[in-house]
Design a protein around this motif. Structure first.
Motif, PDB file in Angstrom:
ATOM      1  N   LYS A  87       0.845  -1.072  -0.124  1.00 18.81           N
ATOM      2  CA  LYS A  87      -0.021   0.081  -0.172  1.00 18.81           C
ATOM      3  C   LYS A  87       0.713   1.045  -0.055  1.00 18.81           C
ATOM      4  CE  LYS A  87      -3.841  -1.975   2.467  1.00 18.81           C
ATOM      5  NZ  LYS A  87      -4.831  -1.963   3.681  1.00 18.81           N
ATOM      6  N   ILE A  88       0.484   2.266  -0.562  1.00 25.00           N
ATOM      7  CA  ILE A  88       1.056   3.517  -0.657  1.00 25.00           C
ATOM      8  C   ILE A  88      -0.029   4.534  -0.506  1.00 25.00           C
ATOM      9  CG2 ILE A  88       3.276   2.901  -2.021  1.00 25.00           C
ATOM     10  CD1 ILE A  88       1.851   3.873  -4.424  1.00 25.00           C
ATOM     11  N   SER A  89       0.309   5.761   0.029  1.00 24.36           N
ATOM     12  CA  SER A  89      -0.728   6.870   0.029  1.00 24.36           C
ATOM     13  C   SER A  89      -0.311   7.947  -0.660  1.00 24.36           C
ATOM     14  CB  SER A  89      -0.837   6.979   1.384  1.00 24.36           C
ATOM     15  OG  SER A  89      -1.227   5.985   2.390  1.00 24.36           O
ATOM     16  N   LEU A  90      -1.313   8.775  -1.568  1.00 23.71           N
ATOM     17  CA  LEU A  90      -0.948   9.714  -2.367  1.00 23.71           C
ATOM     18  C   LEU A  90      -1.557  10.834  -1.358  1.00 23.71           C
ATOM     19  CD1 LEU A  90      -0.236  11.514  -4.694  1.00 23.71           C
ATOM     20  CD2 LEU A  90      -2.273  10.674  -5.789  1.00 23.71           C
ATOM     21  N   VAL A  91      -1.015  12.003  -0.948  1.00 25.94           N
ATOM     22  CA  VAL A  91      -1.761  12.986  -0.243  1.00 25.94           C
ATOM     23  C   VAL A  91      -1.388  14.389  -1.160  1.00 25.94           C
ATOM     24  CG1 VAL A  91      -1.398  11.804   1.908  1.00 25.94           C
ATOM     25  CG2 VAL A  91       0.299  13.356   1.297  1.00 25.94           C
ATOM     26  N   LYS A  92      -2.552  15.261  -1.264  1.00 27.07           N
ATOM     27  CA  LYS A  92      -2.385  16.568  -1.753  1.00 27.07           C
ATOM     28  C   LYS A  92      -2.799  17.646  -0.886  1.00 27.07           C
ATOM     29  CE  LYS A  92      -3.207  14.531  -6.337  1.00 27.07           C
ATOM     30  NZ  LYS A  92      -3.834  14.606  -7.538  1.00 27.07           N
TER      31      LYS A  92
END
Length: 92
Positions: A87-92
């Motif tokens: 799992k990886i998390s993209l945050v903006k």
């Protein structure tokens, strides 16, 4: 014989993540990014690799070039012997 994804960094990421992986035996490898609904959103590799260590970067964009929303994504690497998911998390 395995393909192994080691720790992707940075995670969470913005604007890009580096995905290191190891190929244990020469052969075809697929490295894809999926959303949590199981849709493939980006192909980072689909080719033959020699045994060794490699990296690929992902910029949070789909194969079509559109920016994807903040969220959790799955990195899936596969060869003839192994399938691994991280799992990886993209945050903006």
């Amino acid at each position: 014989n395995a393909v192994i994804v080691t720790r992707a960094w940075p995670n969470p990421f913005n604007p890009r993540v580096t995905i290191p992986f190891f190929v244990g035996r020469r052969g075809s490898v697929e490295l894809n990014i999926y959303d949590l609904q199981g849709r493939r959103v980006r192909t980072l590799a689909s080719q033959a690799f020699a045994e060794g260590h490699y990296t690929r970067q992902w910029d949070g964009r789909s194969d079509r070039g559109s920016a994807l929303p903040t969220g959790v994504y799955l990195v899936r690497i596969k060869n003839s012997d192994t399938v691994e998911t991280r799992k990886i998390s993209l945050v903006k």
